[in-house]
Structures are given as structure tokens and as C-alpha cells.
Design a protein around this motif. Structure first.
Motif, PDB file in Angstrom:
ATOM      1  N   GLU A 130    -114.196  11.223  17.546  1.00 62.38           N
ATOM      2  CA  GLU A 130    -115.253  11.307  18.548  1.00 62.38           C
ATOM      3  C   GLU A 130    -114.688  11.562  19.943  1.00 62.38           C
ATOM      4  O   GLU A 130    -113.665  10.999  20.314  1.00 62.38           O
ATOM      5  CB  GLU A 130    -116.065  10.003  18.548  1.00 62.38           C
ATOM      6  CG  GLU A 130    -117.353  10.064  19.358  1.00 62.38           C
ATOM      7  CD  GLU A 130    -118.256   8.873  19.102  1.00 62.38           C
ATOM      8  OE1 GLU A 130    -118.717   8.269  20.088  1.00 62.38           O
ATOM      9  OE2 GLU A 130    -118.496   8.548  17.926  1.00 62.38           O
ATOM     10  N   HIS A 182    -120.599  13.436  16.710  1.00 60.98           N
ATOM     11  CA  HIS A 182    -120.620  12.462  15.621  1.00 60.98           C
ATOM     12  C   HIS A 182    -119.906  13.097  14.430  1.00 60.98           C
ATOM     13  O   HIS A 182    -120.492  13.923  13.724  1.00 60.98           O
ATOM     14  CB  HIS A 182    -122.059  12.099  15.248  1.00 60.98           C
ATOM     15  CG  HIS A 182    -122.670  11.038  16.111  1.00 60.98           C
ATOM     16  ND1 HIS A 182    -123.953  10.554  15.921  1.00 60.98           N
ATOM     17  CD2 HIS A 182    -122.166  10.350  17.166  1.00 60.98           C
ATOM     18  CE1 HIS A 182    -124.210   9.625  16.829  1.00 60.98           C
ATOM     19  NE2 HIS A 182    -123.138   9.490  17.596  1.00 60.98           N
ATOM     20  N   ILE A 216    -125.998  14.801  21.208  1.00 65.09           N
ATOM     21  CA  ILE A 216    -125.126  14.421  20.103  1.00 65.09           C
ATOM     22  C   ILE A 216    -124.894  15.699  19.308  1.00 65.09           C
ATOM     23  O   ILE A 216    -125.841  16.346  18.865  1.00 65.09           O
ATOM     24  CB  ILE A 216    -125.765  13.347  19.215  1.00 65.09           C
ATOM     25  CG1 ILE A 216    -125.982  12.056  20.017  1.00 65.09           C
ATOM     26  CG2 ILE A 216    -124.888  13.072  17.988  1.00 65.09           C
ATOM     27  CD1 ILE A 216    -126.794  11.017  19.267  1.00 65.09           C
TER      28      ILE A 216
END
Length: 231
Positions: A130, A182, A216
Motif C-alpha cells: 500500500e 488496496h 481508493i
């Protein structure tokens, strides 16, 4: 005893030699496996560089994005690929990834969450860990700078709120867009993601610096806090 001399590229028909084909027909005429064969230079006693390259690609489902996620140790599992050849392949694919990221930066102006995704996906969309990035914008929503703020393990990353806005003030940015990936592929924001977004939003308000969105990012898609009315 089996004759292995025919596996050497120098013994192939002129049109089948990837380097010569590159020079005579141009780079677009070469297949992915032929381009990889040029990188590794030679195969093993049992197979040519092109055949070895085809086998490596097959192990990555003939997908360069999948191949780009393989590390040196994984590539070295293929007979005929030593450390030097594995590093060469990884380095070449990393250059391709960085080039894609620079192409995204040429867009300069952010017009939608999709445009943010197109900017960030080549940078963080395929990483196994990440990372948290900040896009700094001027009052025309043009990109001033795209900066990695933190890098963490697959379970998460730490973000220094003070550093986010220190950079913004130095650049003269009036707005920022947050982005992180992610690696699991899930697009659902965690409670920590939501809390951090609000923390940054509140901190920015006191400095008249807007947090316009938080994306994300995964390999093929994204989740936008702004689009989902979470800002």
C-alpha cells in the motif's frame, strides 16, 4: 547425444532473430516474447530465448501487467533465468510503469474522478503493497505535483497530516486529492480510510486548502469518496 546448436538465436532464419527483426521491421513488429528475448539475450541449452520468454509469459497468463508484478525470485524459478536476467526483466517493466505514470502527468488538469484514476493507476494500481499519494492542484485544478507521502505494508500505511499541508503551502496549492491503493483488490473504504479523510479535510479547511476527493485505486477500478458523497 541431442544436438542443441539449433536453439541458439544466431542459427535461426534471419526473420526469426528478434534483434535483426527489430532493426529491419521496427519495434512494433515484435511480439511480447520477442521483446523479452532481446532483454534476456539467450536461452538455455534446451530452448531459445524466445521460447523461454514465451514460457515466462504463459506463466503470467500472457499478461504484461501480471508479469510486471513478478519479482526477481519468482522469475528465477524459470530454468534459464538467472539473477541478472531476472533483474533486467523487472527493471524494463518498471521503466514501462514509470513511463505510463509520466504520460498520466501530462494530462495536467483534473476534471473528474476518472481523470484522477488515470493519473494514479499506473503509479500505484498494480503494487503489492500500500502507498498513499497526494495530488496538489492550483485554482484551475491543474496538477502542480504528485507526491508519494508514505509507503507501507499490505495491511496499511501511515500518513503525516502535517507534511501533506506543509507541501501544499510550499507549492501554493489551493486543493489536494488523496489517493491510495488496496493491493487486496477491494474497493470498500475502511473505517481508518474514512477517519483519515475527515482528518485531512478538517485540517485543510483551517488553511483554505480543499480536499476535493480521495480515491481508493486497484488494478482495474477505483472508489471515489466525492462521487459517493463521503466528503
Amino acid at each position: 547425444m541431442k544436438d542443441t546448436s539449433s536453439f541458439s538465436i544466431k542459427n535461426w532464419n534471419q526473420d526469426d532473430r528478434p534483434r535483426e527483426k527489430f532493426l529491419s521491421k521496427g519495434r512494433t513488429a515484435l511480439s511480447d516474447s520477442e521483446l523479452i528475448a532481446i532483454l534476456i539475450g539467450s536461452g538455455s541449452r534446451e530452448e531459445s530465448a524466445v521460447e523461454l520468454s514465451k514460457r515466462i509469459l504463459a506463466g503470467a497468463n500472457n499478461n504484461l501487467n501480471t508479469l510486471g508484478k513478478m519479482d526477481v525470485k519468482e522469475l528465477m524459478h524459470y530454468k534459464g533465468i538467472g539473477e541478472a536476467k531476472a533483474i533486467t526483466i523487472v527493471a524494463a517493466l518498471e521503466l514501462g510503469r514509470r513511463r505510463s505514470g509520466e504520460e498520466g502527468l501530462k494530462q495536467k488538469k483534473i476534471t473528474s474522478s476518472q481523470s484522477v484514476f488515470e493519473l494514479l493507476q499506473p503509479i500505484i494500481g498494480e503494487l503489492p503493497h500500500e502507498e498513499f499519494w497526494i495530488i496538489y492542484l492550483n485554482n484551475s485544478n491543474k496538477v502542480l505535483q504528485t507526491t508519494q507521502l508514505s509507503k507501507g505494508g499490505i495491511t496499511g500505511t501511515l500518513v503525516d497530516v502535517r507534511l501533506v499541508f506543509k507541501n501544499a503551502l510550499q507549492l501554493g496549492a489551493v486543493a489536494v486529492i488523496l489517493g491510495h491503493n488496496h493491493p487486496s483488490g477491494t474497493l470498500k473504504p475502511s473505517n481508518a480510510d474514512k477517519t483519515l479523510t475527515q482528518k485531512l479535510k478538517i485540517a485543510g479547511e483551517s488553511l483554505d486548502i480543499k480536499v476535493l476527493d480521495h480515491l481508493i485505486v486497484t488494478e482495474n477500478s477505483y472508489f471515489s469518496f466525492a462521487d459517493e458523497n463521503l466528503l
